[in-house]
Every structure is written in structure tokens, then in C-alpha cells.
Design an enzyme around this catalytic site. Structure first.
Site, mmCIF file in Angstrom:
data_model
loop_
_atom_site.group_PDB
_atom_site.id
_atom_site.type_symbol
_atom_site.label_atom_id
_atom_site.label_comp_id
_atom_site.label_asym_id
_atom_site.label_seq_id
_atom_site.Cartn_x
_atom_site.Cartn_y
_atom_site.Cartn_z
ATOM 1 N N ASN A 160 0.458 -9.897 -15.619
ATOM 2 C CA ASN A 160 -0.507 -10.784 -16.251
ATOM 3 C C ASN A 160 -1.754 -9.970 -16.530
ATOM 4 O OD1 ASN A 160 -1.202 -13.617 -17.016
ATOM 5 N ND2 ASN A 160 -2.914 -13.223 -15.640
ATOM 6 N N GLU A 161 -2.112 -9.879 -17.775
ATOM 7 C CA GLU A 161 -3.330 -9.143 -18.150
ATOM 8 C C GLU A 161 -3.434 -7.830 -17.369
ATOM 9 O OE1 GLU A 161 -6.635 -11.846 -17.730
ATOM 10 O OE2 GLU A 161 -6.191 -12.786 -19.636
ATOM 11 N N GLU A 320 -2.681 -17.581 -23.710
ATOM 12 C CA GLU A 320 -3.698 -18.387 -23.027
ATOM 13 C C GLU A 320 -4.884 -18.585 -23.948
ATOM 14 O OE1 GLU A 320 -5.263 -16.726 -19.412
ATOM 15 O OE2 GLU A 320 -3.299 -16.062 -18.734
ATOM 16 N N HIS A 371 -12.126 -24.753 -14.127
ATOM 17 C CA HIS A 371 -11.696 -24.287 -15.459
ATOM 18 C C HIS A 371 -10.959 -25.445 -16.124
ATOM 19 C CE1 HIS A 371 -9.635 -21.873 -18.503
ATOM 20 N NE2 HIS A 371 -10.258 -20.786 -18.092
#
Ligand code: GAL
Length: 700
Positions: A160-161, A320, A371
Site C-alpha cells: 500500500n503506497e 483511493e 477521516h
């Protein structure tokens, strides 16, 4: 160099496998299983057809070194699949379980001071740790064995990233790997000494065992910039190698499902060399987080323009973005009316065929509880969830109309982006620490939009030779080969626009000599017909000192009269016999710095083409004047609207999105409307009123 992987797009569970992917990161392991059925019910209601699963679930899958638990994952994948929702299954290596750190603290990265990065967050691992790699690849193989043939798992979401928290690692593992990397790259220590210019401050190395990583040396401005640049490249390569190792571990067992990993191209970052990464995935994905304020949509389009080039024009994936506020800025503004839907449709307008969010259900605890998500804390009876449902329906409509698989039409201008120049501008050894290549790319991108035109953003390393114009904003590094490509392009009739801090150094951070910008041993200089002697740097907060210098047009257009520079001016002589000065510095401030009458913007014929030099920084409004007068003079587009076209052999779609606050009246639009979001169709055929954050899509 390895060949690019084939483009492969994950299928959906629809009758023909097609459709625009819609969903988000799903973290069911944060919730008790009682809630899962409700998740699925709401997903169906919203039209969700895809989720990214198990991104941070390693500890759940392998709770202790010798215990594996796939039961929960089997159950949720089954439930999702039965509901028609496919899974992008993560390699789950973004966070490692605490037991691994307990038994192997040496897998932790170290910061530049030599302190270990503590466990407890994510990506707290060193990509060069052989121990970590072994554990990670074991996990990958286990997942591939278990889910390789699962019909509901249709893509692999690797890591992820990559690099989000371990972009720079100063551990001993890194030191060893860096020495090996330098040996591979340079072959001999003499070549490395030469490249790093180690005669400066007496740093010559006798062998590769004396190579150091740029750990803290007292002050960041003391680091050898050539060494630092190689360390950035190395960090990129190590993470990419780690990704490839994970991918290949899975591919050996499960060769037939597409691989991706989410890039981070947005507002303030583009931290990896994604031009290289894009070759290693089957489809490219991005995480895009919005930039509030007047440039919101422009910035989105700019990031997406780079994504489209990385995807070589094929559709790409928004892995995302946020339905509304994030929780990691000092102030977290929510999205304005319409922006939740508009931003998603804007990504489609820019070539995305998949619209996903972080995350499905807002967490009840943890660092990201505040978030935004698709299902907010207040649940389904909310404006936000209704917007998510509306979006799902719109994406369905677009897919039914045939948008999926159409390709974004290109413009005739490419703004060139180079990750290496982006890294180099962060060096603390330059005339100004305020340089920012990526932001200058964005300013030029906005200037083209403001001038009623649209540019593409293309990696410098790719093939941009079919464009008519290429713009190089703060492309600090130009190699001989790249300078030659530019010269060939101009000689063949292209137009090259060179920004104020472009072509100053080579790929080893050696300054090109003989006058700025000297890239290619003076080739760039002679293309431009100028020779720079010094830089004039403004922006110091010195009391009473002039903070800006005015420009005065030097041709009949008067286009650049009154434009202003505030950061960097090149003190140049015009050397080209046929060079034309378009603007000079003027006025008292210019005079004080010995710049009065000095050429600020020039144009020089070169072969069948031409080369422009923009010798100083200009803000978006002033760049717009320049673009309008010289670079996109014949442009007809309405600058209040972002207009893109996606087309295939079967259909052509026009997307219209107002860029600012103004309601936009569109007339003479051909085709049938597909989406009318915050838009009214007027009685007069082809006429529409599109309100702020509205979207009109028509099919021709
Ligand atoms: C991304 C990350 C997600 C989540 C998100 C919040 O960087 O991949 O896991 O943290 O940011 O905006």
C-alpha cells in the site's frame, strides 16, 4: 531495461465482466462480524462492485509466527463474492505484526540520525532487510495458494503506497545494499568518485566498502548532492525491487490475475519514480487526495493527466480518494456541495475506469477515525451516504453508455515531469530552497487551462515526440541524451519551452559549465540562443529589499507588460543571431540588480522549430498571459470549463466541468446527455446550464 507488463484490467462479476469499478478500501477486521451483512446490504444499495481487502491485515492472517488464520478472510470474500462484489486482494504487507518486530527488531528502518523507526504504525520495515523480505514473501505465497483460484479475487493490490513511511531508510541493511547498488551502477570506484565529485572536501573513496549513505552530517546543506540523489534513486529502486519480489512470489503460484499498487500522485507529492513503476504493474492505480481552494479541480486534473500518461492512455484506477474531509491536515475541510460526486466524475473525465475511496465504513477508533468514508459514523441516513449512492448510480449510467475502455484524447502540448528533478529540487544546496518542480508543473498546467487550452503531463523518460509543444518547468536535471532528444524534437519542427531552472545540472548533479542553462554541453544554451551568467534570487525576508521585479514586453503584443517575478531571474545575454526578445526586466528594482533591459523571455528559431526561454518564475496569472500570447494563441476553448474527450471506435464522450464558482452556460453541444449533475438542459437544443461543481457528459 525490462519490458512493460501487459495491460490487464480486473473483471467484475457482471454478466460480461465489464463495468466501472466502484467501491473502496474495506477493513472488516476492524469490526465484529455481526456488521458484515449490513456492510454488504449497504454496498449493494450504493452500487459497490469492488473492494480492496486486507491491506493492513497481516496480524489477523498470521497472528503468531506459526499460526495462520484465513477463516475470517474466506468468510468475507465469500459473502462479498456472493453479493457480486469482487476483491482486489492486498498482499497485506503494508503493516507487519508486532511479534515480528519482537523477534526481529533489525527489520525496522532507521532515520538519518541512526535511530530506529518504532513499530506501531505502517511501513515500519526496511525494504532491504532480507529477514523482512522472507517473512513478507511467505505471506504472499500463502495468500496466492489460498486465493489464487478464488473467482471473487480478481486483482492483487500489492502493499500500500510503497514508500509512504519508509521512503528513506538509513539502516545497516540499507548501507550494504547501497554499496552493492553503487557497484552495479558504476562498476569501478573511480567512476563513482567521478560521479559524486569526491575531490570536493576530500571525500575520495578507495573502494566500495567506503561508500556511505547520507546519514546526518551536521547539517543537511553539507550532504553531497550527487550522493543524495543516488540515494534517492536507490530508495526508489529498493522499494520497487521489493514490490517486484512480492509480485513474483504471487505470480509464480497465480500467474493470471492482474497486479497493481497504489501510487501517490496528488497535491503535494509525487515521491517515487512512477515512470519506472508503471511498467511493472498490469494496470496503474492512484490515491488522490484533494487540494482545497480555487485550484481544487485543476490540481485533480493535473495529477490525473500524469496518471493518464503513466497508463499510456489506457484506463487507470482511482484506488483511493475521499468522500469528504481527511484527518491528516492541520484543518480538515469537508467537500463542498457536489464535490463528492463531481471529483469522482472528474477522475472518469480524465481517464479513470475505477472509482474507489478510502474507506468503506468510517473507523470507530484509531488514527483515521475522523477521516471521511463512504458510510459515515452517522450511518446510512446521511447526506454523504446518499451522495455515495447517487455516485454509484451515475457510474453505472456511464458504464452502460459505453464509457469504460474509451481513451482520453490527448492535447498537443506536453508538460514534462521528471521524478529525478523533483528529488533534486529538494536539495538544500541550490540557489533557492523554494524550488518545486511538481508545483511548477501544476502552475503551467493551470495556465494552459486558464488560456482555454489543456496540456498533458508526460514523464520526461517517455516518448513525447508526437506532441507539438513540450514545456520543461524546473526540470533541473537534463542529461546529454535528453537534451539531444529535445534538440532533435525542435529541429524537426517542435516547440520547446524551457523554464527558469531547467537544464542546470546533469544526472550526477554536476553543474553544466560555460553559461546557464548549459545542458548537453551547451546544446540547450545554443537552442535557446541565450547564455546565463548568474542567478538573481529574490524572496529573502530582508526588510526594505525589493521582493519582486517587473517585466516589460519587448514585442508589439505587449502581452507581458506588468508581469512580475518574485523568486528567480536568470541574468542572461542573448547570443542567438535570430533570437527574439519577448520581454525584459524593467524598472528601479531591475536596475538595482543590474537587470534593467536584460532579456527575461526569448524565442529562438531552431531547425524547423523553435525554443522559448522563460528566464524567471511567473505566477499562474502571468504564465497564462504568456501561454495565451505565444503558446496557445489559437485556442478556442471556454476557460471556465474543463472539457475532456474520451473516445473509442464506437463512441465519443465529452465531459464538461466548471472550474470555478461561476455557473457556466454551454451552447451548441452536440450529442445526447448521459450525465446531468447539477446541470439543467435548456430548451434550445444543445444548451445547458452547469452550476458550480456540476458535470455534463454527452455522448456523440
Ligand atoms: C492513504 C492510505 C490510506 C489512508 C488514507 C487516508 O495514504 O493509503 O490507508 O491512510 O491515506 O487519507
Amino acid at each position: 531495461m525490462s519490458a512493460r507488463r501487459n495491460f490487464e484490467w480486473p473483471e467484475l462479476l457482471t454478466a460480461d465482466g465489464r463495468g466501472i469499478a466502484f467501491g473502496g478500501d474495506y477493513n472488516p477486521d476492524q469490526w465484529s462480524e455481526d456488521i458484515w451483512d449490513d456492510d454488504i446490504r449497504l454496498m449493494k444499495q450504493a452500487g459497490v462492485n469492488t473492494v480492496a481487502l486486507a491491506i493492513f491485515s497481516w496480524d489477523r492472517i498470521q497472528p503468531t509466527e506459526d499460526r495462520w488464520d484465513f477463516g475470517w478472510l474466506d468468510r468475507i470474500i465469500d459473502k462479498l463474492g456472493n453479493a457480486g462484489i469482487v476483491v482486489d486482494l492486498a498482499s497485506a504487507t503494508a503493516t507487519a505484526p508486532l511479534w515480528l518486530y519482537e523477534s526481529h527488531p533489525e527489520v525496522l528502518p532507521r532515520d538519518k540520525y541512526g535511530h530506529p523507526v518504532n513499530a506501531g504504525s505502517r511501513q515500519s520495515w526496511s525494504p532491504t532487510s532480507p529477514v523482512f523480505k522472507e517473512y513478507a514473501l511467505t505471506l504472499c505465497r500463502k495468500l496466492a495458494e489460498r486465493y489464487g483460484t478464488n473467482p471473487y479475487v480478481t486483482a492483487w493490490h500489492m502493499g500500500n503506497e510503497y514508500g509512504w513511511n519508509n521512503r528513506e531508510d538509513y539502516s545497516d541493511n540499507a548501507l550494504e545494499a547501497f554499496r552493492a547498488w553503487c557497484r552495479r551502477k558504476y562498476g569501478t570506484i573511480d567512476a563513482l568518485n567521478q560521479a559524486w565529485g569526491t575531490t570536493f572536501w576530500g571525500q575520495e573513496m578507495n573502494g566500495f566498502d567506503e561508500v556511505l549513505i547520507p546519514r546526518f552530517m551536521g547539517a543537511d546543506s553539507m550532504v553531497n548532492p550527487g550522493q543524495k540523489l543516488d540515494f534517492e534513486r536507490f530508495g526508489n529502486d529498493m522499494l520497487l525491487d521489493f514490490y517486484k519480489a512480492e509480485r513474483d512470489a504471487i505470480a509464480e503460484i497465480c500467474p493470471d490475475k492482474p497486479f497493481t499498487t497504489n501510487f501517490m500522485v496528488s497535491t503535494d507529492q509525487c515521491c517515487m519514480d512512477y515512470a519506472a513503476w508503471a511498467k511493472e504493474v498490469n494496470f496503474v492505480s492512484n490515491d488522490h487526495y484533494f487540494h482545497e481552494g480555487e485550484s481544487h479541480l485543476d490540481e485533480l486534473a493535473c495529477s490525473d493527466a500524469l496518471m493518464d500518461s503513466l497508463a499510456l492512455g489506457k484506463p487507470w484506477y482511482v484506488m483511493e480518494h475521499s468522500t469528504s474531509a481527511v484527518q491528516w491536515k492541520p484543518l480538515n475541510t469537508r467537500k463542498r456541495k457536489g464535490e463528492t460526486v463531481r471529483d469522482s466524475l472528474a477522475h472518469v473525465a480524465m481517464g479513470a475506469d475505477a472509482i474507489n475511496f478510502f474507506q468503506w465504513r468510517a473507523s470507530a477508533f484509531g488514527a483515521e477515525a475522523f477521516h471521511s468514508a463512504m458510510v459515515p459514523h452517522a450511518g446510512e441516513d446521511t447526506k454523504l451516504f446518499r451522495q455515495v449512492c447517487e455516485l454509484g448510480a451515475s457510474l453505472h449510467t456511464l458504464a452502460d453508455a459505453g464509457v469504460q475502455g474509451t481513451e482520453l484524447a490527448h492535447s498537443d502540448t506536453a508538460i514534462l515531469f521528471s521524478a529525478e528533478s523533483e528529488w533534486a529540487t529538494r536539495s538544500q544546496t541550490l540557489p533557492s530552497m523554494k524550488l518545486n518542480h511538481w508545483h511548477d508543473v501544476r502552475d503551467w498546467y493551470r495556465a494552459f487551462l486558464d488560456a482555454g487550452s489543456r496540456a498533458d503531463i508526460v514523464p520526461l523518460a517517455y516518448d513525447w515526440s508526437s506532441y507539438k509543444t513540450v514545456v520543461l518547468p524546473t526540470v533541473l536535471i537534463l542529461s546529454t541524451a535528453d537534451t539531444q532528444r529535445l534538440a532533435d524534437f525542435a529541429a524537426a519542427g517542435g516547440r520547446v519551452v524551457v523554464g527558469y531552472a531547467t537544464g542546470l545540472i546533469d544526472e550526477h548533479f554536476h553543474t553544466w559549465l560555460g553559461g546557464y542553462p548549459g545542458a548537453g554541453d551547451g546544446l540547450l544554451r545554443s537552442m535557446l540562443g541565450v547564455r546565463g551568467e548568474e542567478f538573481n534570487i529574490l524572496g529573502a525576508e530582508a526588510e526594505g529589499e525589493p521582493g519582486e521585479i517587473r517585466l516589460s514586453s519587448a514585442d508589439d503584443s505587449a502581452a507581458l507588460d506588468g508581469t512580475t517575478t518574485r523568486l528567480w531571474q536568470n541574468d542572461v545575454n542573448v547570443t542567438g543571431e535570430h533570437a527574439q526578445v519577448l520581454a525584459t526586466y524593467a524598472g528601479e528594482e531591475a536596475d538595482e540588480w543590474e537587470l534593467d533591459g536584460t532579456a527575461a523571455v526569448t524565442r529562438n528559431p531552431y531547425g524547423s522549430g523553435e525554443a522559448y526561454f522563460v528566464g524567471c518564475d511567473l505566477d499562474v496569472a502571468d504564465l497564462t498571459k504568456l501561454v495565451r500570447a505565444y503558446l496557445a494563441a489559437s485556442s478556442q476553448e471556454n476557460a471556465d470549463v474543463l472539457h475532456t474527450v474520451r473516445a473509442s471506435a464506437d463512441a465519443t464522450f465529452d465531459f464538461y466541468l466548471p472550474r470555478g464558482k461561476k455557473t457556466v452556460e454551454l451552447q451548441g453541444i452536440e450529442g445526447e446527455p448521459v450525465i446531468l449533475f447539477q446541470t439543467d438542459r435548456e430548451e434550445k437544443p444543445g444548451s445547458y446550464t452547469v452550476r458550480r461543481n456540476g458535470v455534463l457528459v454527452v455522448r456523440r
